[in-house]
Design an enzyme around this catalytic site. Structure first.
Site, short mmCIF file in Angstrom:
data_model
loop_
_atom_site.label_atom_id
_atom_site.label_comp_id
_atom_site.label_asym_id
_atom_site.label_seq_id
_atom_site.Cartn_x
_atom_site.Cartn_y
_atom_site.Cartn_z
CG ASP A 89 -1.98 1.03 1.23
OD1 ASP A 89 -2.29 1.57 0.15
OD2 ASP A 89 -2.51 1.35 2.31
CD GLU A 120 -5.34 6.47 -0.56
OE1 GLU A 120 -6.43 5.87 -0.57
OE2 GLU A 120 -4.40 6.18 0.24
CD GLU A 121 -2.69 5.38 3.20
OE1 GLU A 121 -3.79 5.37 3.78
OE2 GLU A 121 -2.20 4.37 2.66
#
Length: 333
Positions: A89, A120-121
């Protein structure tokens, strides 16, 4: 260079959310050395997305994110797995997408591109910036990469991130009647939220709520005058329905701030691929201008964000072939 060696190189460049610069520069240099036109797209605060194209307009674009959750974990490997933060990830996915793009170019397909984002996280600020890029208008299909066990996801849950803040009145803890505890207020609210019945959906499943961060007060001998909780709700239904449940539970006892929100998404599907519906969220809702979205990648979401994060070598290798096959099918549509 192999997908395995590139994955390890990427893992060994720390890129916690907010600190993606070094890995972005590494990717930009590597892609330029392979002959791509590389753009570092400003995403604010000395952060940038990496966009790579060939001489042709990109009709099909591979995309995933460069940032990782903390803490940094250096790479290692054995005969079966590559380990380390970002292995599944999503640094292994970056490697697989790059190798798939190279295979496609060798076969004469140059209408492909790559988009690697920041943030994105947390809040997908990188994807939001990318959505305004002129190349988005040229893209027909966006193949987003997240760990889906190499299955094509046909739907993803939505997400609602919120912050609940309570206020009280400070006092000496020996005289609690002189103060008002913001922490106790917050605990009462959170207990009511835990008891909520969240709306579900036959396709996306159940809506779930995670109380992820709690903080408040200053010292154990002081009645706390402030407290704060951060929650993430995985949505199986539309945002407004869930907001109403939250507001009813809070009942005016605290300030509620919605940090980010997007509805569940149904994704483009292609015959011949194993499929699934995933519970997590991605950059996809923020990349709506980049054509029809697809979601597939190697690795398991159950390994992501853990201290044993890993990706199977055979799964990483297979994902390259799957990405190539998927592009060819999309190109024929």
């Amino acid at each position: 260079m192999t997908p395995f060696s590139l994955t390890r190189e990427l893992i060994d460049i720390p890129s916690l959310t907010g600190d993606e610069k070094a890995v972005g520069e590494f990717l930009a240099t590597r892609l330029a050395s392979l002959g791509y036109n590389v753009e570092l797209q400003d995403a604010g605060a000395d952060r940038f997305n990496v966009i790579a194209t060939t001489g042709e307009m990109p009709r099909i674009v591979f995309s995933t994110h460069m940032d990782t959750v903390p803490p940094f974990i250096a790479s290692s490997e054995d005969g079966e797995y590559i380990y380390g933060r970002g292995s599944c990830d999503a640094k292994g996915i970056i490697a697989a997408q790059l190798f798939a793009a190279e295979q496609l170019r060798k076969q004469g397909m140059n209408n492909i591109g790559m988009l690697f984002t920041v943030d994105e996280e947390l809040s997908s600020f990188g994807a939001q910036a990318a959505n305004n890029h002129p190349l988005a208008r040229e893209c027909r299909f966006l193949i987003n990469g997240e760990p889906t066990d190499n299955r094509l996801a046909i739907g993803t849950k939505g997400s609602l991130r919120l912050i609940i803040t309570t206020e009280g009145r400070a006092a000496h803890s020996a005289y609690p009647e002189a103060g008002e505890s913001a922490i106790e207020k917050l605990l009462d609210i959170l207990q009511d939220i835990r008891a909520c019945e969240w709306p579900g959906d036959s396709f996306f499943g159940e809506t779930t709520c995670n109380i992820g961060v709690l903080n408040g007060g200053t010292r154990p001998n002081v009645i706390p005058d402030h407290a704060r909780a951060e929650l993430q709700i995985r949505l199986a239904t539309d945002i407004e329905r869930v907001k109403r449940v939250v507001e009813e539970a809070v009942a005016g006892r605290a300030r509620v701030e919605y940090a980010s929100a997007h509805n569940p998404v149904r994704l483009f599907s292609v015959a011949g691929f194993d499929d699934c519906v995933v519970r997590f969220t991605t950059d996809v809702p923020y990349l709506s201008n980049w054509g029809k979205p697809l979601l597939i990648g190697p690795g398991s979401i159950f390994d992501a964000h853990t201290d044993h994060e890993r990706i199977a070598r055979h799964e990483l290798e297979r994902s390259v072939d799957l990405y190539v096959a998927l592009v060819k099918k999309l190109n024929a549509l």
